[in-house]
Design an enzyme around this catalytic site. Structure first.
Site: not given
Length: 263
Positions: A59, A117
């Site tokens: 994003d 992540y």
């Protein structure tokens, strides 16, 4: 290995970037993106390249250390030449960390088997410019042990329908999470690190996980939120979506056979 100029080869890149100045990874016609900058740099060397294929659509504002990107080229340039040559055409916020030959036309997104992540939380009532744009700063006290217990319910294969943004319309929402760990940085205990490893993720899933664990840890959300949301499949049962700038795509494990990898 230097293929003949008429032979098309696929190059797989490992890409790192500071996502703060970009509107995400994916190319957009009216915004500056990481993939757009990368494709522009590649075309400075080989104008025939049509596309760059990434493994993860990070994003806007999200950072990466180990994004994967593939493209097809007719230039007889070895991976080392691509890794070093692209640096001259990329902004300082984007770096090539590795390059290799891969099977022609490979799609990194389809070959990824595990993604890692990491989310950074800075626990400090005062601003620290060295963590600005890199961590979510909070002044609230956090019950980290409570958050660790909450995270245990995430591990395994579940329907994570509740753990996605409204814009994610994928039908298959089952994902497998291998681990979720919360640790403090050894050289800076103010920083809480949330590591999430899984086979794949939904849109905003890791940020929703981080926001939920933080909201439980600071008492804004009743413990057991993860189990409730897994059962109800309702986004309302979870916490906030953590800010993008604290998230880093650390690494992607894949099954792509490589040749002449550099470095």
């Amino acid at each position: 290995m230097t293929p003949d100029a008429a032979e098309r080869r696929t190059i797989l890149l490992t890409v790192a970037y500071d996502g703060g100045l970009f509107s995400g990874w994916a190319i957009q016609s009216n915004a500056r993106t990481v993939a757009g900058e990368l494709l522009g740099a590649i075309r400075e060397i080989d104008p025939t390249v049509r596309e760059v294929r990434g493994a993860s659509r990070t994003d806007a504002g999200v950072h990466a250390r180990g994004q994967l990107a593939a493209f097809d080229t007719v230039k007889p340039i070895p991976p080392k030449g691509w890794a070093l040559g692209l640096a001259a055409h990329l902004p300082e916020q984007i770096g090539i960390r590795g390059a290799a030959f891969a099977p022609l036309g490979c799609q990194p997104r389809h070959e990824a088997v595990r993604k890692h992540y990491r989310y950074y939380v800075l626990r400090d009532p005062l601003r620290d410019p060295f963590w600005a744009g890199r961590a979510w700063r909070l002044s609230h006290p956090l019950d980290v042990d409570l958050a660790r217990r909450e995270a245990e319910a995430l591990v395994g294969t579940h329907d994570f329908r509740a753990f996605r943004a409204a814009g994610d319309e994928r039908v298959d929402t089952v994902r497998s999470i291998e681990s979720v760990t919360l640790t403090e940085l050894a050289d800076d205990p103010r920083v809480l690190v949330i590591d999430v490893v899984g086979n794949a993720f939904l849109y905003n899933m890791v940020r929703i996980i981080a926001g939920t664990l933080v909201d439980v840890a600071r008492g804004r959300l009743e413990k057991g939120a993860v189990l409730r949301a897994l059962a109800s499949k309702r986004r309302d049962d979870l916490g906030m979506t953590a800010p993008a700038h604290g998230l880093v795509l650390v690494a992607i494990d894949h099954r792509i056979p490589l040749e002449d990898a550099y470095p």
